[in-house]
Design an enzyme around this catalytic site. Structure first.
Site, PDB file in Angstrom:
ATOM      1  N   THR A  19       2.907   1.897   5.945  1.00  0.00           N
ATOM      2  CA  THR A  19       2.225   3.137   6.401  1.00  0.00           C
ATOM      3  C   THR A  19       1.110   3.594   5.453  1.00  0.00           C
ATOM      4  O   THR A  19       0.578   4.687   5.621  1.00  0.00           O
ATOM      5  CB  THR A  19       3.246   4.293   6.524  1.00  0.00           C
ATOM      6  OG1 THR A  19       3.832   4.552   5.242  1.00  0.00           O
ATOM      7  CG2 THR A  19       4.341   3.980   7.536  1.00  0.00           C
ATOM      8  N   TRP A  20       0.737   2.763   4.482  1.00  0.00           N
ATOM      9  CA  TRP A  20      -0.292   3.159   3.503  1.00  0.00           C
ATOM     10  C   TRP A  20      -1.621   3.445   4.224  1.00  0.00           C
ATOM     11  O   TRP A  20      -2.022   2.655   5.090  1.00  0.00           O
ATOM     12  CB  TRP A  20      -0.468   2.024   2.487  1.00  0.00           C
ATOM     13  CG  TRP A  20      -1.358   2.341   1.336  1.00  0.00           C
ATOM     14  CD1 TRP A  20      -1.545   3.544   0.743  1.00  0.00           C
ATOM     15  CD2 TRP A  20      -2.186   1.410   0.624  1.00  0.00           C
ATOM     16  NE1 TRP A  20      -2.419   3.423  -0.310  1.00  0.00           N
ATOM     17  CE2 TRP A  20      -2.826   2.126  -0.398  1.00  0.00           C
ATOM     18  CE3 TRP A  20      -2.436   0.039   0.749  1.00  0.00           C
ATOM     19  CZ2 TRP A  20      -3.714   1.511  -1.297  1.00  0.00           C
ATOM     20  CZ3 TRP A  20      -3.307  -0.565  -0.146  1.00  0.00           C
ATOM     21  CH2 TRP A  20      -3.940   0.166  -1.153  1.00  0.00           C
ATOM     22  N   ASP A  46       8.318   1.691   5.814  1.00  0.00           N
ATOM     23  CA  ASP A  46       8.027   1.887   4.388  1.00  0.00           C
ATOM     24  C   ASP A  46       6.960   2.961   4.202  1.00  0.00           C
ATOM     25  O   ASP A  46       5.871   2.868   4.755  1.00  0.00           O
ATOM     26  CB  ASP A  46       7.498   0.569   3.799  1.00  0.00           C
ATOM     27  CG  ASP A  46       7.134   0.726   2.339  1.00  0.00           C
ATOM     28  OD1 ASP A  46       8.060   0.707   1.504  1.00  0.00           O
ATOM     29  OD2 ASP A  46       5.938   0.907   2.031  1.00  0.00           O
ATOM     30  N   TYR A  51       1.334   8.437  -0.340  1.00  0.00           N
ATOM     31  CA  TYR A  51       0.472   8.141   0.799  1.00  0.00           C
ATOM     32  C   TYR A  51      -0.053   9.438   1.427  1.00  0.00           C
ATOM     33  O   TYR A  51       0.710  10.219   2.006  1.00  0.00           O
ATOM     34  CB  TYR A  51       1.205   7.288   1.843  1.00  0.00           C
ATOM     35  CG  TYR A  51       1.652   5.919   1.316  1.00  0.00           C
ATOM     36  CD1 TYR A  51       1.223   5.435   0.083  1.00  0.00           C
ATOM     37  CD2 TYR A  51       2.491   5.109   2.068  1.00  0.00           C
ATOM     38  CE1 TYR A  51       1.635   4.192  -0.394  1.00  0.00           C
ATOM     39  CE2 TYR A  51       2.908   3.857   1.600  1.00  0.00           C
ATOM     40  CZ  TYR A  51       2.473   3.412   0.361  1.00  0.00           C
ATOM     41  OH  TYR A  51       2.881   2.188  -0.106  1.00  0.00           O
ATOM     42  N   GLN A 161       9.495  -4.482  -4.406  1.00  0.00           N
ATOM     43  CA  GLN A 161       8.400  -4.566  -3.432  1.00  0.00           C
ATOM     44  C   GLN A 161       7.131  -4.961  -4.186  1.00  0.00           C
ATOM     45  O   GLN A 161       6.694  -4.251  -5.090  1.00  0.00           O
ATOM     46  CB  GLN A 161       8.230  -3.208  -2.733  1.00  0.00           C
ATOM     47  CG  GLN A 161       7.283  -3.305  -1.553  1.00  0.00           C
ATOM     48  CD  GLN A 161       7.017  -1.968  -0.885  1.00  0.00           C
ATOM     49  OE1 GLN A 161       5.908  -1.447  -0.927  1.00  0.00           O
ATOM     50  NE2 GLN A 161       8.036  -1.402  -0.254  1.00  0.00           N
ATOM     51  N   TYR A 189       4.459  -6.759   0.146  1.00  0.00           N
ATOM     52  CA  TYR A 189       3.511  -5.779   0.718  1.00  0.00           C
ATOM     53  C   TYR A 189       2.125  -6.397   0.900  1.00  0.00           C
ATOM     54  O   TYR A 189       1.842  -7.459   0.340  1.00  0.00           O
ATOM     55  CB  TYR A 189       3.491  -4.476  -0.085  1.00  0.00           C
ATOM     56  CG  TYR A 189       2.851  -4.438  -1.464  1.00  0.00           C
ATOM     57  CD1 TYR A 189       1.473  -4.595  -1.656  1.00  0.00           C
ATOM     58  CD2 TYR A 189       3.623  -4.152  -2.579  1.00  0.00           C
ATOM     59  CE1 TYR A 189       0.894  -4.490  -2.907  1.00  0.00           C
ATOM     60  CE2 TYR A 189       3.055  -4.047  -3.844  1.00  0.00           C
ATOM     61  CZ  TYR A 189       1.685  -4.222  -4.002  1.00  0.00           C
ATOM     62  OH  TYR A 189       1.123  -4.117  -5.244  1.00  0.00           O
TER      63      TYR A 189
HETATM   64  P1  NAP Z   1      -1.696  -5.172   5.403  1.00  0.00           P
HETATM   65  O1  NAP Z   1      -0.444  -4.906   6.107  1.00  0.00           O
HETATM   66  O2  NAP Z   1      -1.851  -6.428   4.635  1.00  0.00           O
HETATM   67  O3  NAP Z   1      -2.941  -5.062   6.393  1.00  0.00           O
HETATM   68  C1  NAP Z   1      -3.152  -3.924   7.175  1.00  0.00           C
HETATM   69  C2  NAP Z   1      -4.401  -4.178   8.019  1.00  0.00           C
HETATM   70  O4  NAP Z   1      -4.118  -5.215   8.964  1.00  0.00           O
HETATM   71  C3  NAP Z   1      -4.800  -2.950   8.811  1.00  0.00           C
HETATM   72  O5  NAP Z   1      -6.212  -2.919   8.844  1.00  0.00           O
HETATM   73  C4  NAP Z   1      -4.231  -3.228  10.199  1.00  0.00           C
HETATM   74  O6  NAP Z   1      -4.994  -2.624  11.219  1.00  0.00           O
HETATM   75  C5  NAP Z   1      -4.384  -4.725  10.266  1.00  0.00           C
HETATM   76  N1  NAP Z   1      -3.419  -5.316  11.188  1.00  0.00           N
HETATM   77  C6  NAP Z   1      -2.084  -5.107  11.218  1.00  0.00           C
HETATM   78  N2  NAP Z   1      -1.503  -5.823  12.169  1.00  0.00           N
HETATM   79  C7  NAP Z   1      -2.500  -6.530  12.758  1.00  0.00           C
HETATM   80  C8  NAP Z   1      -2.526  -7.447  13.832  1.00  0.00           C
HETATM   81  N3  NAP Z   1      -1.384  -7.819  14.424  1.00  0.00           N
HETATM   82  N4  NAP Z   1      -3.722  -7.972  14.188  1.00  0.00           N
HETATM   83  C9  NAP Z   1      -4.856  -7.603  13.550  1.00  0.00           C
HETATM   84  N5  NAP Z   1      -4.891  -6.724  12.530  1.00  0.00           N
HETATM   85  C10 NAP Z   1      -3.725  -6.201  12.136  1.00  0.00           C
HETATM   86  O7  NAP Z   1      -2.053  -3.976   4.387  1.00  0.00           O
HETATM   87  P2  NAP Z   1      -1.341  -2.843   3.545  1.00  0.00           P
HETATM   88  O8  NAP Z   1      -1.306  -1.590   4.301  1.00  0.00           O
HETATM   89  O9  NAP Z   1      -2.025  -2.876   2.224  1.00  0.00           O
HETATM   90  O10 NAP Z   1       0.156  -3.359   3.255  1.00  0.00           O
HETATM   91  C11 NAP Z   1       1.240  -3.107   4.114  1.00  0.00           C
HETATM   92  C12 NAP Z   1       2.170  -2.050   3.576  1.00  0.00           C
HETATM   93  O11 NAP Z   1       2.711  -2.413   2.308  1.00  0.00           O
HETATM   94  C13 NAP Z   1       1.490  -0.710   3.257  1.00  0.00           C
HETATM   95  O12 NAP Z   1       1.117  -0.017   4.428  1.00  0.00           O
HETATM   96  C14 NAP Z   1       2.533  -0.041   2.407  1.00  0.00           C
HETATM   97  O13 NAP Z   1       3.583   0.486   3.206  1.00  0.00           O
HETATM   98  C15 NAP Z   1       2.992  -1.229   1.557  1.00  0.00           C
HETATM   99  N6  NAP Z   1       2.254  -1.287   0.264  1.00  0.00           N
HETATM  100  C16 NAP Z   1       2.951  -1.041  -0.879  1.00  0.00           C
HETATM  101  C17 NAP Z   1       2.294  -1.070  -2.107  1.00  0.00           C
HETATM  102  C18 NAP Z   1       3.069  -0.803  -3.366  1.00  0.00           C
HETATM  103  O14 NAP Z   1       2.451  -0.638  -4.431  1.00  0.00           O
HETATM  104  N7  NAP Z   1       4.378  -0.762  -3.301  1.00  0.00           N
HETATM  105  C19 NAP Z   1       0.919  -1.358  -2.187  1.00  0.00           C
HETATM  106  C20 NAP Z   1       0.246  -1.626  -0.998  1.00  0.00           C
HETATM  107  C21 NAP Z   1       0.921  -1.617   0.217  1.00  0.00           C
HETATM  108  P3  NAP Z   1      -4.558  -1.217  11.919  1.00  0.00           P
HETATM  109  O15 NAP Z   1      -3.945  -0.391  10.856  1.00  0.00           O
HETATM  110  O16 NAP Z   1      -5.841  -0.705  12.452  1.00  0.00           O
HETATM  111  O17 NAP Z   1      -3.570  -1.560  13.009  1.00  0.00           O
END
Ligand code: NAP
Length: 280
Positions: A19-20, A46, A51, A161, A189
């Site tokens: 949900t970031w 998550d 966030y 994570q 992540y």
């Molecule tokens: P990600 O999941 O690698 O990528 C998200 C991007 O991919 C968004 O632009 C999304 O678009 C797009 N997307 C998702 N599903 C898709 C699909 N089926 N087809 C095409 N595009 C798609 O990026 P992230 O948000 O960095 O990482 C995921 C999660 O990990 C975060 O949201 C957070 O909860 C967690 N996280 C944790 C940390 C930590 O330090 N613990 C750091 C970073 C992230 P839309 O949103 O427009 O659908």
């Protein structure tokens, strides 16, 4: 949807929902996407107090309203808040914003300046009070994991994570083996590189497309299936559009052959040497 152990904390599907930065997305669509994800079995949600400075936890509350028992809900305390008292306070605030009485897992977002003893003592008190069902860490390298294990003892750390996507496989070298040895789940992540997914016209993108075609799947589904090929790993893509959530959910049952996994591993090779733990 395949399910796996989340440390000792229960069983969750191999694919969850991040949900970031959702505070920047269309709010109604993001809530609908999370809801659609839940419908399709993506029940590991998550989030973090960080966030949108709490705005995303409020959005998650709306998405899971009336469905709390279906959800495996994870939030995180910011390292700057992670003193003993600060952790207890931050958890209460997250529970209030999420409109729930408990978290399924509560994480320290990354190692910070406050002694880990205080944070982990607070986590254990929150477990005893029924406010969290389990706790874990995030962005911990093996030395930090050793310290957490020394303080908490075995069987307490549910997950670590960490950044894990096709272009960033360094955690496979030492962090994943550490997690496996100690029954800790590695939650990957940014599984799509946080917006930098391999282009379809790149060499790696062509391998993904080729494997995807063989399964009637998409390249992103293949990427997720690769990242969760190891039994100690989960992936938490973030999708703020319904179609994206549906696509991610489609990866939950996709299993690659050994040959497909080998081809993908060759197209997106491991780093030669281990540097520090990669983060965003
Ligand atoms: P990600 O999941 O690698 O990528 C998200 C991007 O991919 C968004 O632009 C999304 O678009 C797009 N997307 C998702 N599903 C898709 C699909 N089926 N087809 C095409 N595009 C798609 O990026 P992230 O948000 O960095 O990482 C995921 C999660 O990990 C975060 O949201 C957070 O909860 C967690 N996280 C944790 C940390 C930590 O330090 N613990 C750091 C970073 C992230 P839309 O949103 O427009 O659908």
């Amino acid at each position: 949807m395949r399910v796996r152990n989340f440390g000792h904390a229960g069983r969750v599907p191999v694919v969850g929902q991040g949900t970031w930065k959702m505070e920047h997305d269309d709010r109604a669509e993001a809530i609908a996407a999370l809801g659609r994800g839940l419908d399709l079995g993506l029940v590991h949600v998550d989030t973090a107090e960080l966030y949108g400075s709490g705005v995303v936890e409020e959005l998650v509350a709306e998405a899971i309203a009336g469905r709390r028992d279906e959800v495996f809900l994870v939030s995180k305390v910011m390292p700057d808040h992670a003193t003993h008292a600060g952790t207890l306070r931050a958890c209460e605030q997250s529970l209030r914003r999420l409109r729930t009485d408990r978290l399924d897992c509560y994480l320290l977002h990354w190692p910070g300046r406050h002694p880990l003893e205080g944070t982990l003592r607070a986590f254990e008190e929150l477990v005893r009070a029924g406010k969290i069902r389990s706790w874990g860490v995030s962005n911990f390298d093996t030395g930090e994991l050793d310290e957490a294990l020394r303080i908490a003892g075995p069987g307490r750390i549910a997950c670590n994570q960490v950044l894990y996507h096709l272009g960033e496989r360094a955690v496979e070298l030492e962090v994943l083996p550490w997690c496996e040895r100690h029954g800790v789940t590695l939650v990957g992540y940014s599984p799509f590189g946080s917006g930098r997914f391999p282009r379809a016209d790149s060499a790696g993108g062509r391998v993904l497309d080729d494997v995807a075609r063989a399964h009637g799947a998409t390249a992103r589904q293949v990427a997720l299936a690769f990242l969760v090929r190891h039994p100690a790993t989960l992936a938490i893509p973030k999708a703020a559009r319904v179609a994206h959530a549906e696509d991610c959910a489609g990866a939950g049952d996709l299993e690659l052959t050994e040959d497909e996994a080998r081809r993908i591993a060759e197209a997106f090779p491991l780093p030669r040497r281990r540097g520090g733990l990669p983060t965003l």
